[in-house]
Design a protein around this motif. Structure first.
Motif, PDB file in Angstrom:
ATOM      1  N   ASP A  28      40.158  71.444  42.298  1.00 22.49           N
ATOM      2  CA  ASP A  28      40.830  71.961  43.490  1.00 22.49           C
ATOM      3  C   ASP A  28      40.014  73.023  44.214  1.00 22.49           C
ATOM      4  OD1 ASP A  28      43.037  70.357  43.109  1.00 22.49           O
ATOM      5  OD2 ASP A  28      44.176  71.880  42.007  1.00 22.49           O
ATOM      6  N   VAL A  29      40.327  73.162  45.491  1.00 25.60           N
ATOM      7  CA  VAL A  29      39.776  74.229  46.314  1.00 25.60           C
ATOM      8  C   VAL A  29      40.949  74.971  46.946  1.00 25.60           C
ATOM      9  CG1 VAL A  29      38.319  74.800  48.297  1.00 25.60           C
ATOM     10  CG2 VAL A  29      37.699  72.875  46.817  1.00 25.60           C
ATOM     11  N   VAL A  36      38.965  79.261  55.141  1.00 25.35           N
ATOM     12  CA  VAL A  36      37.878  79.839  54.346  1.00 25.35           C
ATOM     13  C   VAL A  36      38.200  79.651  52.864  1.00 25.35           C
ATOM     14  CG1 VAL A  36      36.563  81.925  53.845  1.00 25.35           C
ATOM     15  CG2 VAL A  36      37.452  81.535  56.161  1.00 25.35           C
ATOM     16  N   VAL A  37      37.214  79.187  52.118  1.00 23.87           N
ATOM     17  CA  VAL A  37      37.414  78.968  50.694  1.00 23.87           C
ATOM     18  C   VAL A  37      37.651  80.304  49.991  1.00 23.87           C
ATOM     19  CG1 VAL A  37      36.345  78.176  48.547  1.00 23.87           C
ATOM     20  CG2 VAL A  37      36.048  76.849  50.658  1.00 23.87           C
ATOM     21  N   GLU A  38      38.744  80.356  49.220  1.00 24.08           N
ATOM     22  CA  GLU A  38      39.115  81.561  48.491  1.00 24.08           C
ATOM     23  C   GLU A  38      38.750  81.449  47.014  1.00 24.08           C
ATOM     24  OE1 GLU A  38      41.045  85.407  48.349  1.00 24.08           O
ATOM     25  OE2 GLU A  38      40.395  84.142  50.015  1.00 24.08           O
ATOM     26  N   VAL A  58      37.879  68.019  51.378  1.00 25.73           N
ATOM     27  CA  VAL A  58      37.304  69.189  52.033  1.00 25.73           C
ATOM     28  C   VAL A  58      35.930  68.864  52.625  1.00 25.73           C
ATOM     29  CG1 VAL A  58      36.691  71.618  51.721  1.00 25.73           C
ATOM     30  CG2 VAL A  58      38.543  70.621  50.368  1.00 25.73           C
ATOM     31  N   VAL A  59      35.698  69.402  53.830  1.00 26.64           N
ATOM     32  CA  VAL A  59      34.422  69.214  54.527  1.00 26.64           C
ATOM     33  C   VAL A  59      33.878  70.581  54.921  1.00 26.64           C
ATOM     34  CG1 VAL A  59      33.260  68.152  56.492  1.00 26.64           C
ATOM     35  CG2 VAL A  59      35.235  67.001  55.438  1.00 26.64           C
ATOM     36  N   LYS A  60      32.692  70.915  54.438  1.00 25.89           N
ATOM     37  CA  LYS A  60      32.065  72.184  54.806  1.00 25.89           C
ATOM     38  C   LYS A  60      31.487  72.076  56.215  1.00 25.89           C
ATOM     39  CE  LYS A  60      29.507  74.058  51.664  1.00 25.89           C
ATOM     40  NZ  LYS A  60      28.353  74.430  50.783  1.00 25.89           N
ATOM     41  N   ILE A  61      31.712  73.109  57.035  1.00 25.02           N
ATOM     42  CA  ILE A  61      31.192  73.105  58.395  1.00 25.02           C
ATOM     43  C   ILE A  61      30.369  74.366  58.640  1.00 25.02           C
ATOM     44  CG2 ILE A  61      33.124  71.712  59.233  1.00 25.02           C
ATOM     45  CD1 ILE A  61      34.238  74.283  60.552  1.00 25.02           C
ATOM     46  N   ASP A  62      29.598  74.337  59.717  1.00 23.57           N
ATOM     47  CA  ASP A  62      28.789  75.489  60.086  1.00 23.57           C
ATOM     48  C   ASP A  62      29.684  76.672  60.445  1.00 23.57           C
ATOM     49  OD1 ASP A  62      26.552  73.901  59.781  1.00 23.57           O
ATOM     50  OD2 ASP A  62      26.380  73.442  61.924  1.00 23.57           O
ATOM     51  N   LYS A  63      29.206  77.859  60.160  1.00 21.92           N
ATOM     52  CA  LYS A  63      29.992  79.057  60.453  1.00 21.92           C
ATOM     53  C   LYS A  63      29.917  79.486  61.913  1.00 21.92           C
ATOM     54  CE  LYS A  63      30.039  80.937  55.755  1.00 21.92           C
ATOM     55  NZ  LYS A  63      29.746  82.098  54.883  1.00 21.92           N
ATOM     56  N   ASP A  64      29.104  78.778  62.719  1.00 23.38           N
ATOM     57  CA  ASP A  64      28.983  79.172  64.120  1.00 23.38           C
ATOM     58  C   ASP A  64      29.976  78.456  65.032  1.00 23.38           C
ATOM     59  OD1 ASP A  64      27.853  76.673  63.991  1.00 23.38           O
ATOM     60  OD2 ASP A  64      25.994  77.200  65.009  1.00 23.38           O
ATOM     61  N   ILE A  65      30.898  77.687  64.478  1.00 24.33           N
ATOM     62  CA  ILE A  65      31.963  77.097  65.278  1.00 24.33           C
ATOM     63  C   ILE A  65      33.287  77.735  64.888  1.00 24.33           C
ATOM     64  CG2 ILE A  65      32.257  75.147  63.677  1.00 24.33           C
ATOM     65  CD1 ILE A  65      33.128  73.464  66.123  1.00 24.33           C
ATOM     66  N   ASP A  66      34.114  78.034  65.878  1.00 22.18           N
ATOM     67  CA  ASP A  66      35.402  78.674  65.661  1.00 22.18           C
ATOM     68  C   ASP A  66      36.261  77.807  64.743  1.00 22.18           C
ATOM     69  OD1 ASP A  66      37.825  79.955  65.828  1.00 22.18           O
ATOM     70  OD2 ASP A  66      38.087  79.689  67.983  1.00 22.18           O
ATOM     71  N   GLU A  85      35.390  72.350  38.036  1.00 24.33           N
ATOM     72  CA  GLU A  85      34.573  71.158  38.270  1.00 24.33           C
ATOM     73  C   GLU A  85      34.024  71.067  39.689  1.00 24.33           C
ATOM     74  OE1 GLU A  85      33.819  68.961  35.845  1.00 24.33           O
ATOM     75  OE2 GLU A  85      34.882  70.303  34.471  1.00 24.33           O
ATOM     76  N   VAL A  86      34.304  72.046  40.504  1.00 19.74           N
ATOM     77  CA  VAL A  86      33.862  72.020  41.902  1.00 19.74           C
ATOM     78  C   VAL A  86      32.484  72.661  42.013  1.00 19.74           C
ATOM     79  CG1 VAL A  86      34.366  72.807  44.249  1.00 19.74           C
ATOM     80  CG2 VAL A  86      36.234  72.103  42.742  1.00 19.74           C
ATOM     81  N   THR A  87      31.532  71.905  42.556  1.00 25.91           N
ATOM     82  CA  THR A  87      30.159  72.404  42.672  1.00 25.91           C
ATOM     83  C   THR A  87      29.659  72.500  44.117  1.00 25.91           C
ATOM     84  OG1 THR A  87      29.284  70.155  42.404  1.00 25.91           O
ATOM     85  CG2 THR A  87      29.534  71.492  40.397  1.00 25.91           C
ATOM     86  N   GLU A  88      30.318  71.801  45.046  1.00 27.73           N
ATOM     87  CA  GLU A  88      29.814  71.753  46.422  1.00 27.73           C
ATOM     88  C   GLU A  88      30.380  72.856  47.313  1.00 27.73           C
ATOM     89  OE1 GLU A  88      30.181  67.940  48.205  1.00 27.73           O
ATOM     90  OE2 GLU A  88      29.335  66.865  46.498  1.00 27.73           O
ATOM     91  N   PHE A  89      31.363  73.594  46.818  1.00 27.46           N
ATOM     92  CA  PHE A  89      31.986  74.642  47.634  1.00 27.46           C
ATOM     93  C   PHE A  89      32.029  75.946  46.859  1.00 27.46           C
ATOM     94  CE2 PHE A  89      33.889  70.539  48.681  1.00 27.46           C
ATOM     95  CZ  PHE A  89      33.586  70.446  50.037  1.00 27.46           C
ATOM     96  N   GLN A  90      32.000  77.039  47.600  1.00 30.32           N
ATOM     97  CA  GLN A  90      32.103  78.349  46.975  1.00 30.32           C
ATOM     98  C   GLN A  90      32.885  79.298  47.884  1.00 30.32           C
ATOM     99  OE1 GLN A  90      28.114  79.787  46.391  1.00 30.32           O
ATOM    100  NE2 GLN A  90      27.625  79.833  48.573  1.00 30.32           N
ATOM    101  N   LYS A  91      33.327  80.381  47.310  1.00 30.15           N
ATOM    102  CA  LYS A  91      34.111  81.382  48.050  1.00 30.15           C
ATOM    103  C   LYS A  91      33.365  81.780  49.320  1.00 30.15           C
ATOM    104  CE  LYS A  91      36.149  86.012  47.507  1.00 30.15           C
ATOM    105  NZ  LYS A  91      37.521  85.695  47.938  1.00 30.15           N
TER     106      LYS A  91
END
Length: 357
Positions: A29-30, A65-67, A143-151, A72-78
């Motif tokens: 989970d995320v 924002v990931v908290e 979950v899909v990680k996106i760039d931080k430069d988009i609102d 087992e989650v490796t592709e996302f972080q806080k």
């Protein structure tokens, strides 16, 4: 974990802000602090049609924002910025062959939400997320990680409605440059299809809708012609006048049987119609399809792989090719009922709730 959520207390009743318990973070989970959530027509259906078992928490176009992440989650972080899309099992033949939007467990994983009234715990989550809440617990596959430069608030609706419209055009219909397309119903899904048709290089892009404000925006976003629909309007005849022979591609986002009949009559020989929603009572005019060599394609989420297509939409947006910001209106979380009301009236195309500013 206690969270604030917009709860549907009974089928067809307004949302109520309520404290709800979120389950513990599982290994895959995320936990996401929800910044915003788009409002989609499927949320209206969830509130009003008995699709879910109230009390429930809807919302399926979340971004935040990931908290915290599971073991087992490796592709996302806080701290990661993410958009959340539909749930899929990742194990069936459709998932493993690159078609998660047609997951064999799609209905089970997405079309339910319920709060256990004894424990006040959210035991099943709408589209695996229930994003009308301050926090959302989501399987990492959603979950899909996106760039931080988009609102993040702007990015929220990319997870469903915008993805559905754009991907249906680009990945299902796949119109050739210089071809023709008509989009029936230019709400958020249809307007995304209009922008995608322009990206694909379509020569004729015809928008059909009841609302003048939507047709005006469709022209701004790439439509080359518009038709205001109505009970006595010969839409097929008008499309034939514009093109001379009908259109090669149609995206229908209305699901209205009378509209779809007009759409079929608007097809050129060997034309394709993709529908993202249909009326259960629709009767298909097979003789028209047979004589024209036409085909109707049903699709979920435009057969998109969110981890690939959502970043692609963001790239198009940054390049000025997918200006979806022109269709949104923001609301405070507490104004959720007002947002739904204005959306259903047609005065707002894509409402977005700001939840954790």
């Amino acid at each position: 974990m206690k969270i604030k959520a917009a709860v549907t207390p009974e089928t067809g009743k307004p949302f109520k802000m309520t404290d709800v318990e979120l389950p513990e973070v599982g290994s895959n989970d995320v936990l996401i602090k929800v910044v915003a959530s788009g409002i989609c027509h499927t949320d209206v259906s969830g509130r009003d049609t008995g699709m879910v078992d109230p009390p429930s928490v809807l919302g399926h176009e979340g971004a935040g924002v990931v908290e915290e992440v599971g073991s087992e989650v490796t592709e996302f972080q806080k701290g990661d910025h993410v958009v959340v899309s539909f749930a899929s099992c990742g194990e069936c033949d459709n998932c493993t062959s690159g078609h998660p939007a047609h997951c064999r467990n799609y209905a089970e994983l997405n079309l339910s939400s319920h709060i256990d009234q004894d424990t006040n715990k959210l035991v099943s989550r709408f589209f695996g997320q229930s994003s009308f809440a301050t926090y959302s617990l989501v399987h990492q596959r959603n979950v899909v990680k996106i760039d931080k430069d988009i609102d993040l608030a702007l990015a929220a609706p990319l997870g469903c409605g915008l993805q559905t419209g754009a991907s249906t055009v680009l990945n299902v219909l796949k119109p050739e440059a210089g071809s023709s397309i008509a989009v029936f119903g230019v709400g958020a899904v249809g307007l995304s299809g209009v922008m995608a048709a322009k990206i694909a290089g379509c020569k004729n892009i015809i928008a059909v809708d009841l609302h003048d404000n939507r047709l005006e925006l469709a022209k701004e976003l790439g439509a080359t012609a518009t038709i205001k629909s109505g009970k006595d309007v010969d839409i097929a005849g008008k499309i034939q006048e514009i093109t001379g022979s009908g259109v090669g591609n149609i995206l229908d986002s209305t699901g209205v049987d009378a509209v779809i009949e007009q759409a079929i009559l608007s097809l050129d020989t060997f034309g394709k119609l993709a529908t993202v929603v249909t009326d259960d009572g629709f009767k298909l005019p097979l003789e028209i399809l047979a004589l024209g060599g036409n085909s109707i394609i049903g699709t979920s989420q435009g057969d998109a792989v969110p981890q690939e297509f959502i970043p692609q939409m963001i790239s198009y947006y940054k390049e000025g090719k997918f200006p979806f910001d022109k269709m949104v209106k923001y609301y405070e979380f507490d104004d959720i009922n007002k947002a739904f009301e204005e959306s259903e009236k047609g005065s707002v195309i894509k409402p977005i709730l700001k939840i954790n500013d």
